[in-house]
Design a protein around this motif. Structure first.
Motif, short mmCIF file in Angstrom:
data_model
loop_
_atom_site.label_atom_id
_atom_site.label_comp_id
_atom_site.label_asym_id
_atom_site.label_seq_id
_atom_site.Cartn_x
_atom_site.Cartn_y
_atom_site.Cartn_z
N PHE A 10 30.16 -1.18 -38.54
CA PHE A 10 29.16 -1.65 -37.58
C PHE A 10 28.97 -0.64 -36.44
CE2 PHE A 10 28.13 -3.97 -33.66
CZ PHE A 10 26.90 -4.48 -34.03
N VAL A 11 30.07 -0.12 -35.92
CA VAL A 11 29.99 0.87 -34.84
C VAL A 11 29.29 2.13 -35.33
CG1 VAL A 11 31.38 2.38 -33.37
CG2 VAL A 11 31.94 -0.04 -33.54
N GLY A 12 29.59 2.54 -36.57
CA GLY A 12 28.94 3.72 -37.12
C GLY A 12 27.44 3.54 -37.26
N LEU A 13 27.02 2.37 -37.72
CA LEU A 13 25.59 2.11 -37.84
C LEU A 13 24.93 2.03 -36.47
CD1 LEU A 13 25.56 -0.52 -40.72
CD2 LEU A 13 24.84 1.87 -40.83
N PHE A 14 25.63 1.47 -35.49
CA PHE A 14 25.10 1.40 -34.13
C PHE A 14 24.90 2.81 -33.56
CE2 PHE A 14 25.84 1.12 -29.53
CZ PHE A 14 24.82 0.24 -29.19
N LEU A 15 25.89 3.67 -33.74
CA LEU A 15 25.77 5.05 -33.24
C LEU A 15 24.69 5.81 -33.99
CD1 LEU A 15 29.52 6.01 -32.76
CD2 LEU A 15 27.84 5.53 -31.00
N LEU A 16 24.55 5.57 -35.27
CA LEU A 16 23.51 6.22 -36.05
C LEU A 16 22.13 5.80 -35.56
CD1 LEU A 16 22.96 8.12 -38.43
CD2 LEU A 16 22.94 6.10 -39.89
N GLY A 17 21.96 4.53 -35.26
CA GLY A 17 20.70 4.05 -34.71
C GLY A 17 20.41 4.68 -33.36
N GLY A 18 21.45 4.86 -32.54
CA GLY A 18 21.28 5.52 -31.25
C GLY A 18 20.87 6.97 -31.42
N ALA A 19 21.46 7.66 -32.40
CA ALA A 19 21.10 9.06 -32.64
C ALA A 19 19.65 9.18 -33.09
CB ALA A 19 22.04 9.66 -33.68
N VAL A 20 19.22 8.28 -33.95
CA VAL A 20 17.82 8.30 -34.40
C VAL A 20 16.88 8.01 -33.23
CG1 VAL A 20 16.14 7.12 -35.87
CG2 VAL A 20 18.37 7.75 -36.79
N SER A 21 17.25 7.05 -32.40
CA SER A 21 16.43 6.71 -31.25
C SER A 21 16.34 7.88 -30.27
CB SER A 21 17.02 5.48 -30.54
OG SER A 21 16.34 5.22 -29.36
N PHE A 22 17.48 8.54 -30.02
CA PHE A 22 17.46 9.68 -29.12
C PHE A 22 16.66 10.83 -29.69
CE2 PHE A 22 21.41 9.01 -26.24
CZ PHE A 22 20.86 7.83 -25.80
N TRP A 23 16.68 10.99 -31.01
CA TRP A 23 15.91 12.06 -31.65
C TRP A 23 14.42 11.81 -31.48
CZ3 TRP A 23 15.14 12.89 -37.56
CH2 TRP A 23 14.54 14.13 -37.77
N LYS A 24 14.01 10.55 -31.63
CA LYS A 24 12.59 10.22 -31.45
C LYS A 24 12.15 10.41 -30.02
CE LYS A 24 12.12 6.98 -35.27
NZ LYS A 24 11.83 5.59 -35.66
N GLN A 25 13.08 10.24 -29.05
CA GLN A 25 12.75 10.45 -27.65
C GLN A 25 12.88 11.91 -27.23
OE1 GLN A 25 14.95 7.81 -25.06
NE2 GLN A 25 14.85 6.17 -26.57
N GLN A 26 13.23 12.78 -28.16
CA GLN A 26 13.40 14.21 -27.94
C GLN A 26 14.42 14.50 -26.84
OE1 GLN A 26 9.44 15.67 -27.31
NE2 GLN A 26 8.93 15.51 -29.48
N MET A 27 15.56 13.84 -26.95
CA MET A 27 16.67 14.07 -26.02
C MET A 27 17.36 15.39 -26.40
SD MET A 27 16.72 11.48 -23.95
CE MET A 27 18.27 10.89 -23.36
N PRO A 28 18.29 15.86 -25.59
CA PRO A 28 18.99 17.12 -25.91
C PRO A 28 19.73 17.04 -27.24
CG PRO A 28 19.40 16.49 -23.64
CD PRO A 28 18.66 15.36 -24.27
N ARG A 29 19.72 18.16 -27.95
CA ARG A 29 20.32 18.17 -29.29
C ARG A 29 21.82 17.97 -29.27
NH1 ARG A 29 17.06 21.46 -33.54
NH2 ARG A 29 15.00 21.35 -32.61
N GLY A 30 22.47 18.36 -28.18
CA GLY A 30 23.92 18.18 -28.09
C GLY A 30 24.31 16.70 -28.11
#
Length: 54
Positions: A10-30
Motif C-alpha cells: 500500500f505504501v509503495g502504491l501511494f508513493l508511486l501515485g505521488g511520483a506520477v502526480s509530481f511528474w505531471k506537475q513538472q516538479m524537480p526530477r530529484g
C-alpha cells in the motif's frame, strides 16, 4: 497475505501515485526520482514478504 506485506504494498502504491502526480506537475526530477525509488523498494519488499514464495 499478512499485515506487513499489505502495508508495504500500500505504501509503495501511494508513493508511486505521488511520483506520477509530481511528474505531471513538472516538479524537480530529484524529488520524482526519490519517490520512485522509495515506491519501488517498498513494493519489492512487500511482494517478497508474501507467503507465496516460501
Amino acid at each position: 497475505m499478512n499485515g506487513p506485506s499489505i502495508l508495504l504494498i500500500f505504501v509503495g502504491l501511494f508513493l508511486l501515485g505521488g511520483a506520477v502526480s509530481f511528474w505531471k506537475q513538472q516538479m524537480p526530477r530529484g524529488v520524482i526520482a526519490l519517490l520512485g525509488i522509495g515506491a519501488a523498494l517498498s513494493l519489492l519488499a512487500g511482494v517478497l514478504r508474501l507467503e507465496v514464495w516460501s
